[in-house]
Design a protein around this motif. Structure first.
Motif, PDB file in Angstrom:
ATOM      1  N   ASP A  16       0.832  -1.207   0.000  1.00 40.16           N
ATOM      2  CA  ASP A  16       0.000   0.000   0.000  1.00 40.16           C
ATOM      3  C   ASP A  16       0.867   1.258   0.000  1.00 40.16           C
ATOM      4  OD1 ASP A  16      -2.346  -1.452  -0.004  1.00 40.16           O
ATOM      5  OD2 ASP A  16      -2.586  -1.370   2.168  1.00 40.16           O
ATOM      6  N   ALA A  17       1.943   1.246   0.775  1.00 38.01           N
ATOM      7  CA  ALA A  17       2.839   2.414   0.837  1.00 38.01           C
ATOM      8  C   ALA A  17       3.488   2.657  -0.518  1.00 38.01           C
ATOM      9  CB  ALA A  17       3.895   2.216   1.920  1.00 38.01           C
ATOM     10  N   ARG A  18       3.898   1.589  -1.184  1.00 39.02           N
ATOM     11  CA  ARG A  18       4.503   1.739  -2.518  1.00 39.02           C
ATOM     12  C   ARG A  18       3.487   2.279  -3.515  1.00 39.02           C
ATOM     13  NH1 ARG A  18       8.312  -3.646  -2.599  1.00 39.02           N
ATOM     14  NH2 ARG A  18      10.081  -2.620  -1.592  1.00 39.02           N
ATOM     15  N   SER A  19       2.276   1.769  -3.451  1.00 41.55           N
ATOM     16  CA  SER A  19       1.223   2.226  -4.347  1.00 41.55           C
ATOM     17  C   SER A  19       0.904   3.705  -4.114  1.00 41.55           C
ATOM     18  CB  SER A  19      -0.025   1.373  -4.136  1.00 41.55           C
ATOM     19  OG  SER A  19      -1.077   1.821  -4.933  1.00 41.55           O
ATOM     20  N   GLU A  20       0.814   4.089  -2.849  1.00 40.31           N
ATOM     21  CA  GLU A  20       0.528   5.489  -2.509  1.00 40.31           C
ATOM     22  C   GLU A  20       1.671   6.389  -2.969  1.00 40.31           C
ATOM     23  OE1 GLU A  20      -1.602   8.772  -0.827  1.00 40.31           O
ATOM     24  OE2 GLU A  20      -2.133   6.852  -1.697  1.00 40.31           O
ATOM     25  N   ALA A  21       2.897   5.960  -2.776  1.00 41.98           N
ATOM     26  CA  ALA A  21       4.052   6.750  -3.207  1.00 41.98           C
ATOM     27  C   ALA A  21       4.037   6.923  -4.723  1.00 41.98           C
ATOM     28  CB  ALA A  21       5.346   6.088  -2.750  1.00 41.98           C
ATOM     29  N   GLN A  22       3.711   5.878  -5.447  1.00 38.19           N
ATOM     30  CA  GLN A  22       3.641   5.973  -6.911  1.00 38.19           C
ATOM     31  C   GLN A  22       2.531   6.918  -7.341  1.00 38.19           C
ATOM     32  OE1 GLN A  22       3.340   1.835  -7.938  1.00 38.19           O
ATOM     33  NE2 GLN A  22       5.565   1.566  -8.003  1.00 38.19           N
ATOM     34  N   ARG A  23       1.405   6.871  -6.642  1.00 37.39           N
ATOM     35  CA  ARG A  23       0.292   7.782  -6.952  1.00 37.39           C
ATOM     36  C   ARG A  23       0.714   9.240  -6.749  1.00 37.39           C
ATOM     37  NH1 ARG A  23      -3.561  10.819  -4.719  1.00 37.39           N
ATOM     38  NH2 ARG A  23      -2.869  10.446  -2.596  1.00 37.39           N
ATOM     39  N   LEU A  24       1.382   9.494  -5.625  1.00 44.41           N
ATOM     40  CA  LEU A  24       1.836  10.851  -5.331  1.00 44.41           C
ATOM     41  C   LEU A  24       2.907  11.297  -6.328  1.00 44.41           C
ATOM     42  CD1 LEU A  24       2.077  10.595  -1.434  1.00 44.41           C
ATOM     43  CD2 LEU A  24       0.266  11.703  -2.767  1.00 44.41           C
ATOM     44  N   PHE A  25       3.841  10.409  -6.631  1.00 47.92           N
ATOM     45  CA  PHE A  25       4.927  10.732  -7.550  1.00 47.92           C
ATOM     46  C   PHE A  25       4.397  11.023  -8.950  1.00 47.92           C
ATOM     47  CE2 PHE A  25       8.692   9.563 -10.160  1.00 47.92           C
ATOM     48  CZ  PHE A  25       9.579  10.498  -9.639  1.00 47.92           C
ATOM     49  N   ALA A  26       3.334  10.342  -9.343  1.00 48.30           N
ATOM     50  CA  ALA A  26       2.757  10.533 -10.673  1.00 48.30           C
ATOM     51  C   ALA A  26       2.203  11.943 -10.862  1.00 48.30           C
ATOM     52  CB  ALA A  26       1.652   9.504 -10.908  1.00 48.30           C
ATOM     53  N   GLN A  27       1.938  12.652  -9.774  1.00 47.04           N
ATOM     54  CA  GLN A  27       1.403  14.015  -9.865  1.00 47.04           C
ATOM     55  C   GLN A  27       2.499  15.060 -10.075  1.00 47.04           C
ATOM     56  OE1 GLN A  27      -1.888  14.751 -10.018  1.00 47.04           O
ATOM     57  NE2 GLN A  27      -2.001  12.530 -10.119  1.00 47.04           N
ATOM     58  N   LYS A  28       3.751  14.655  -9.949  1.00 46.18           N
ATOM     59  CA  LYS A  28       4.865  15.611 -10.036  1.00 46.18           C
ATOM     60  C   LYS A  28       4.892  16.383 -11.365  1.00 46.18           C
ATOM     61  CE  LYS A  28       9.693  16.052  -8.810  1.00 46.18           C
ATOM     62  NZ  LYS A  28      10.892  15.384  -8.312  1.00 46.18           N
ATOM     63  N   PRO A  29       4.758  15.716 -12.515  1.00 49.45           N
ATOM     64  CA  PRO A  29       4.790  16.481 -13.773  1.00 49.45           C
ATOM     65  C   PRO A  29       3.642  17.486 -13.891  1.00 49.45           C
ATOM     66  CG  PRO A  29       5.070  14.134 -14.211  1.00 49.45           C
ATOM     67  CD  PRO A  29       4.693  14.280 -12.754  1.00 49.45           C
ATOM     68  N   ALA A  30       2.475  17.123 -13.410  1.00 47.86           N
ATOM     69  CA  ALA A  30       1.314  18.016 -13.529  1.00 47.86           C
ATOM     70  C   ALA A  30       1.431  19.215 -12.593  1.00 47.86           C
ATOM     71  CB  ALA A  30       0.028  17.246 -13.246  1.00 47.86           C
ATOM     72  N   LEU A  31       1.932  18.976 -11.394  1.00 47.34           N
ATOM     73  CA  LEU A  31       1.996  20.052 -10.393  1.00 47.34           C
ATOM     74  C   LEU A  31       3.289  20.854 -10.471  1.00 47.34           C
ATOM     75  CD1 LEU A  31       0.463  18.126  -7.374  1.00 47.34           C
ATOM     76  CD2 LEU A  31      -0.628  19.901  -8.746  1.00 47.34           C
ATOM     77  N   GLN A  32       4.313  20.297 -11.079  1.00 43.28           N
ATOM     78  CA  GLN A  32       5.619  20.941 -11.257  1.00 43.28           C
ATOM     79  C   GLN A  32       6.126  21.556  -9.957  1.00 43.28           C
ATOM     80  OE1 GLN A  32       5.440  23.447 -14.724  1.00 43.28           O
ATOM     81  NE2 GLN A  32       4.757  21.763 -16.003  1.00 43.28           N
ATOM     82  N   GLY A  33       6.328  22.855  -9.912  1.00 47.59           N
ATOM     83  CA  GLY A  33       6.906  23.514  -8.743  1.00 47.59           C
ATOM     84  C   GLY A  33       6.043  23.441  -7.493  1.00 47.59           C
ATOM     85  N   ALA A  34       4.752  23.245  -7.650  1.00 48.94           N
ATOM     86  CA  ALA A  34       3.843  23.162  -6.499  1.00 48.94           C
ATOM     87  C   ALA A  34       3.815  21.765  -5.882  1.00 48.94           C
ATOM     88  CB  ALA A  34       2.432  23.576  -6.926  1.00 48.94           C
ATOM     89  N   TRP A  35       4.463  20.801  -6.560  1.00 49.44           N
ATOM     90  CA  TRP A  35       4.381  19.410  -6.117  1.00 49.44           C
ATOM     91  C   TRP A  35       4.946  19.200  -4.721  1.00 49.44           C
ATOM     92  CZ3 TRP A  35       8.083  15.544  -5.078  1.00 49.44           C
ATOM     93  CH2 TRP A  35       7.562  14.258  -4.934  1.00 49.44           C
ATOM     94  N   LEU A  36       6.076  19.804  -4.425  1.00 44.82           N
ATOM     95  CA  LEU A  36       6.725  19.550  -3.138  1.00 44.82           C
ATOM     96  C   LEU A  36       5.827  19.938  -1.963  1.00 44.82           C
ATOM     97  CD1 LEU A  36       9.324  18.380  -2.038  1.00 44.82           C
ATOM     98  CD2 LEU A  36      10.292  20.667  -2.034  1.00 44.82           C
ATOM     99  N   ASN A  37       5.226  21.114  -2.016  1.00 43.64           N
ATOM    100  CA  ASN A  37       4.313  21.519  -0.939  1.00 43.64           C
ATOM    101  C   ASN A  37       3.076  20.634  -0.903  1.00 43.64           C
ATOM    102  OD1 ASN A  37       5.839  23.590   0.151  1.00 43.64           O
ATOM    103  ND2 ASN A  37       4.979  25.122  -1.229  1.00 43.64           N
ATOM    104  N   TRP A  38       2.562  20.302  -2.088  1.00 40.93           N
ATOM    105  CA  TRP A  38       1.376  19.451  -2.161  1.00 40.93           C
ATOM    106  C   TRP A  38       1.654  18.079  -1.567  1.00 40.93           C
ATOM    107  CZ3 TRP A  38       0.620  14.862  -4.905  1.00 40.93           C
ATOM    108  CH2 TRP A  38      -0.691  14.381  -4.900  1.00 40.93           C
ATOM    109  N   VAL A  39       2.769  17.459  -1.968  1.00 42.28           N
ATOM    110  CA  VAL A  39       3.071  16.113  -1.500  1.00 42.28           C
ATOM    111  C   VAL A  39       3.364  16.115  -0.003  1.00 42.28           C
ATOM    112  CG1 VAL A  39       5.582  15.891  -1.873  1.00 42.28           C
ATOM    113  CG2 VAL A  39       4.098  13.944  -2.283  1.00 42.28           C
ATOM    114  N   ALA A  40       3.974  17.162   0.498  1.00 45.31           N
ATOM    115  CA  ALA A  40       4.222  17.256   1.943  1.00 45.31           C
ATOM    116  C   ALA A  40       2.895  17.254   2.698  1.00 45.31           C
ATOM    117  CB  ALA A  40       5.022  18.513   2.264  1.00 45.31           C
ATOM    118  N   GLY A  41       1.913  17.987   2.198  1.00 38.46           N
ATOM    119  CA  GLY A  41       0.592  18.006   2.826  1.00 38.46           C
ATOM    120  C   GLY A  41      -0.095  16.655   2.765  1.00 38.46           C
ATOM    121  N   GLN A  42       0.073  15.969   1.634  1.00 34.88           N
ATOM    122  CA  GLN A  42      -0.520  14.638   1.491  1.00 34.88           C
ATOM    123  C   GLN A  42       0.092  13.658   2.495  1.00 34.88           C
ATOM    124  OE1 GLN A  42      -3.097  13.834  -0.873  1.00 34.88           O
ATOM    125  NE2 GLN A  42      -3.103  16.053  -0.785  1.00 34.88           N
TER     126      GLN A  42
END
Length: 68
Positions: A16-42
């Motif tokens: 589950d942790a690997r799946s969640e990490a992959q889901r979060l990582f997949a958002q990196k291209p779409a969110l670009q510079g905002a990804w780091l703050n977004w993923v930290a909140g997630q």
């Protein structure tokens, strides 16, 4: 949490942790510079803390460059 309980928890939730990490990582291209703050909140919202740590470690693994 004892080391045996920790190992059992890790084994039970690793997929589950690997799946969640992959889901979060997949958002990196779409969110670009905002990804780091977004993923930290997630990650901050994940419970229990041991699971959040597992997801964080898996995200770090996904971001490491591949070996030669």
């Amino acid at each position: 949490m004892t080391s045996q309980n920790r190992a059992e928890f890790h084994q039970q939730h690793l997929a589950d942790a690997r799946s969640e990490a992959q889901r979060l990582f997949a958002q990196k291209p779409a969110l670009q510079g905002a990804w780091l703050n977004w993923v930290a909140g997630q990650i901050y919202s994940l419970r229990p803390a041991a699971y959040a740590s597992m997801v964080r470690r898996e995200l770090q693994r996904l971001q490491e460059p591949e070996g030669p």
